[in-house]
Write a protein that holds these residues in place. Structure first.
Motif, PDB file in Angstrom:
ATOM      1  N   SER A  78      13.479   2.549   8.488  1.00  0.00           N
ATOM      2  CA  SER A  78      12.329   2.966   9.289  1.00  0.00           C
ATOM      3  C   SER A  78      11.510   1.723   9.536  1.00  0.00           C
ATOM      4  O   SER A  78      11.691   0.708   8.879  1.00  0.00           O
ATOM      5  N   GLN A  79      10.626   1.797  10.504  1.00  0.00           N
ATOM      6  CA  GLN A  79       9.915   0.592  10.917  1.00  0.00           C
ATOM      7  C   GLN A  79       8.417   0.810  10.980  1.00  0.00           C
ATOM      8  O   GLN A  79       7.710   0.138  11.735  1.00  0.00           O
ATOM      9  N   PHE A  80       7.959   1.757  10.199  1.00  0.00           N
ATOM     10  CA  PHE A  80       6.525   2.009  10.172  1.00  0.00           C
ATOM     11  C   PHE A  80       6.178   2.523   8.790  1.00  0.00           C
ATOM     12  O   PHE A  80       6.909   3.326   8.226  1.00  0.00           O
ATOM     13  N   ILE A  81       5.081   2.044   8.264  1.00  0.00           N
ATOM     14  CA  ILE A  81       4.618   2.543   6.966  1.00  0.00           C
ATOM     15  C   ILE A  81       3.108   2.700   6.992  1.00  0.00           C
ATOM     16  O   ILE A  81       2.417   2.088   7.795  1.00  0.00           O
ATOM     17  N   ASN A  82       2.630   3.550   6.110  1.00  0.00           N
ATOM     18  CA  ASN A  82       1.249   3.414   5.677  1.00  0.00           C
ATOM     19  C   ASN A  82       1.239   3.556   4.152  1.00  0.00           C
ATOM     20  O   ASN A  82       2.269   3.865   3.544  1.00  0.00           O
ATOM     21  N   ALA A  83       0.097   3.289   3.579  1.00  0.00           N
ATOM     22  CA  ALA A  83       0.021   3.138   2.122  1.00  0.00           C
ATOM     23  C   ALA A  83       0.452   4.388   1.366  1.00  0.00           C
ATOM     24  O   ALA A  83       0.786   4.325   0.189  1.00  0.00           O
ATOM     25  N   ALA A 122       7.769   4.862  -2.396  1.00  0.00           N
ATOM     26  CA  ALA A 122       7.988   3.474  -2.801  1.00  0.00           C
ATOM     27  C   ALA A 122       9.054   2.752  -1.973  1.00  0.00           C
ATOM     28  O   ALA A 122       8.839   1.624  -1.518  1.00  0.00           O
ATOM     29  N   TYR A 170      10.161   3.222   0.996  1.00  0.00           N
ATOM     30  CA  TYR A 170       9.833   2.998   2.395  1.00  0.00           C
ATOM     31  C   TYR A 170       8.900   1.815   2.586  1.00  0.00           C
ATOM     32  O   TYR A 170       8.898   1.169   3.633  1.00  0.00           O
ATOM     33  N   LEU A 171       8.095   1.551   1.565  1.00  0.00           N
ATOM     34  CA  LEU A 171       7.063   0.521   1.678  1.00  0.00           C
ATOM     35  C   LEU A 171       7.638  -0.883   1.787  1.00  0.00           C
ATOM     36  O   LEU A 171       7.033  -1.773   2.358  1.00  0.00           O
ATOM     37  N   ASN A 172       8.795  -1.083   1.218  1.00  0.00           N
ATOM     38  CA  ASN A 172       9.276  -2.436   1.004  1.00  0.00           C
ATOM     39  C   ASN A 172      10.790  -2.413   0.990  1.00  0.00           C
ATOM     40  O   ASN A 172      11.396  -2.041  -0.014  1.00  0.00           O
ATOM     41  N   ARG A 173      11.402  -2.789   2.093  1.00  0.00           N
ATOM     42  CA  ARG A 173      12.864  -2.782   2.072  1.00  0.00           C
ATOM     43  C   ARG A 173      13.434  -3.818   3.017  1.00  0.00           C
ATOM     44  O   ARG A 173      12.805  -4.222   3.985  1.00  0.00           O
TER      45      ARG A 173
END
Lengths: 446, 446
Positions: A59-64, A68, A70-73
């Motif tokens: 995925s190419q969108f995150i919020n806080a 875990a 999804y935040l950092n890959r």
């Protein structure tokens, strides 16, 4: 040869779907999502168990508030390229969005991976449902659903066209004649369509598979149409046996109606097996994991994903479920529309919807090794799946499945005991597509 | 510590600049350009010789008249990612166009490579001078030169901003407190500029170098301005010693005028050493290679590259040199403008221009090992270079340089005898950039 099933491993670092608390597990390195050695080990274990493919979602969108993993890959293609030179036979399928990549770049990167892996690359085509993604790519508004799917279909056509830029024998590299390239075997594409204009040719020879394998995971009407038309591998949503049978039948029928051989559309049902020494122990384990992973906030966040990652935290939990059907429509989430319908029919509050949607339902592949092998064989035989896209909680769980379940499938004759070949096409039983220009030449000569 | 020089290896498969006939060499595999094992071996040899960096150039447009290596090559990031896990200390610098990639994708892919390589990634920022490239990306007209450079500068700013999305300590992964991410250490970018709007944040932690190293190869006025402002490594064009000294001084002065430490702009002069047992043998070898590689058609094609890959074959060879200044301007090729000027001043025909432009000039780094080491040391000491971006014809030539010339440089104390560290920044003597948000917080606290 009897029909045998296919297995893919869906790889995650510190947690995939339903594994949102996994980072707390002491057996999982906290930085697993960006640790290339972790992925290489996973792929090697899957390869030792003769899995068809190793699969990276994206995925190419995150919020806080995201889980875990999804935040950092790692970006899927760089990840898979590193894995490629440490494996030999397992397929390498990477996710990339046709909405936010240009076809020329996609064609290059996947063909490059196919060369580096000597014929094991696959492209999982996604259109990016997360509405926030558009704002990372200069658009204020997310492209609407039909536009994204129209673009996806055209993108696949363009990419495949570019993959045929060179015929297989385009490079004689004949020193005596001083001829490196036979220019009659290099073809520009000159594509001009609704969404793209791409001249070509691609600056990369036909790759060992002819073309990398196209994967897709279509659920909506547009998604199923796209899958039936272009996909050679399909990641099916799972659900109940009956739902999977219906999906399987529908996709195969659509493919046949489009003149395609249904056997060349390999349907892999998503599954997260939970294996333990007894059925009872496996169900207890499964329940424990669910409870540990899913507090209310996590469930609320998870609900949002069915509406293009909508943030439900500002809403009154005890008021009627809000009117968010348009969000599900815009992001094309069939599940979101189902939820809206159920909430309306049953008069549910937001809190009730959260609890209903996140209700614990054990995987149908939960139990002792024999039980899990039974279920996998049964779904396969019952026309629900050509195979499975498996996810495991930890590396140890993958190893347990490989050690305890795979041999049972082999004993029953429904899973291979050696690789059919060293390309993804060979193992999935897919033909190598003939180059369109070579075909045209041969057809003109007849 | 005495100042020591830096060495990069420019990697090509079947031929780089001035090596267009290399594919005919029996020692070079015909498919070297797409053979990942060939690249891995190159990088390992360069690493054994303690080179700072392994560098992959790129282009995204071909036609059938192009040299062998251009026709068929791997995409730089997938290539380098595969090389990363087979090396430990050498930097990995990939070329990517800021004209035809979105900053979000660039930021992800290079940060991903930096994680995979544990801190060895570099981005060589190019704007794609080849006018044909635009037609592979949906544009009828190539973006003009100032637009491409404005876009490049903004792209670098956006990418660097995305690389700072997470502060270094953003992931406590504290199981007891149940905190994976500290949300106060995650920052959206919310960039809205002339060329890009990018919200962020990037879904990837700060990489081991803080940020991958930015490389650039600016020659034109706009190119030099960009290089002086953003580049930490520069691929300088070479030419004569005096030209290199002038370029070196100019870039360092520009960087200083912009408030940067000139030592943090490492200038690597492009060089193709030809080493043999004696000076005479080396010059004979160099001449032989030139003759073998450069027939008239090749020279005519080469001329076209100074005009955005213009095709000169339709012109009358014996008529005055055609009026193509606008092509050089549009593609921003300083060399093209020089050629037009010379042709006008000296009243040259197209044929005469081809012969003049392609006149044999041996590399200043041609000779016996001592001679080559002398020249490398002299240019370095004379303020023409901080080091060199080297290209070799064959793997054997690289091995010869490593065995015969590198030890001489070490004996003279101008080249390292061991790596300073395992990141590209450590070896180039570049600081790790502090995260902008951490800096702002600390500055507010003071």
């Amino acid at each position: 040869m009897p029909r045998t099933l296919h297995l893919a491993l869906s790889a995650y670092g510190v947690g995939g779907p339903g594994q949102h608390g996994l980072w707390k597990d002491q057996r999982v390195p906290k930085n697993a999502s960006v640790d290339i050695d972790y992925y290489i080990r996973q792929a090697q274990t899957a390869e030792a168990a003769l899995f068809d493919a190793y699969f990276i979602v994206d995925s190419q969108f995150i919020n806080a508030s995201y889980p875990a993993h999804y935040l950092n890959r790692l970006e899927p293609l760089t990840l898979l390229s590193a894995v490629a030179t440490h494996t030999r036979s397992i397929g390498l399928v990477g996710t990339a969005s046709s909405t936010y990549n240009s076809p020329f770049n996609l064609a290059r990167r996947f063909a490059s991976l196919d060369h580096i892996s000597h014929g094991r690359a696959g492209w999982n085509v996604v259109t990016s449902f997360d509405t926030g993604t558009s704002r990372n790519y200069g658009l204020d508004e997310h492209l609407d659903y039909p536009t994204r799917y129209g673009r996806a279909e055209e993108a696949v056509d363009v990419v495949r066209g570019l993959w045929d830029s060179y015929e297989d024998d385009a490079f004689p590299a004949d020193v005596d004649r001083g001829v490196f390239l036979d220019p009659s075997k290099l073809h520009a594409l000159d594509h001009a369509g609704e969404h793209f204009r791409v001249a070509g040719p691609l600056n990369l020879a036909r790759s060992p598979q002819g073309q990398p394998v196209i994967f897709q995971a279509g659920v909506s009407e547009e998604g199923r149409t796209l899958a039936a038309r272009v996909a050679e591998g399909i990641y099916a949503p799972g659900g109940t046996l009956a739902e999977s049978q219906a999906y399987y039948r529908d996709i195969k029928d659509r493919a046949a109606a489009l003149g395609r051989d249904p056997d060349h559309v390999v349907i892999l049902v998503g599954a997260g097996p939970v294996v333990a020494s007894t059925d009872k122990a496996a169900h207890r384990l499964s329940r424990d994991i669910f409870e540990a992973d899913n507090d209310f906030d996590r469930k609320l966040g998870f609900l949002g994903r069915s509406f293009g990652s909508h943030d439900f935290t500002p809403y009154d939990l005890d008021a009627p479920f809000p009117d968010v059907a348009h969000l599900a429509e815009r992001s094309g989430r069939t599940r979101g529309l189902e939820i809206v319908r159920q909430a309306r029919d049953e008069n549910l509050t937001l809190r009730q919807v959260v609890e209903t949607v996140s209700e614990y339902t054990p995987s149908p592949f939960t139990g002792a090794p024999d039980t899990v092998a039974d279920a996998l064989e049964h779904w396969f035989a019952a026309g629900a799946a050509d195979g499975y896209n498996l996810r495991f909680r930890t590396h140890e769980d993958l190893e347990r499945f490989a050690a305890d379940v795979v041999p049972l499938l082999q004993k029953r004759g429904v899973f291979r005991t050696e690789y059919a070949g060293d390309t993804l096409r060979a193992n999935l039983g897919l033909p190598v597509p003939a180059n369109r220009h070579t075909l045209a030449r041969e057809s003109a000569a007849r």
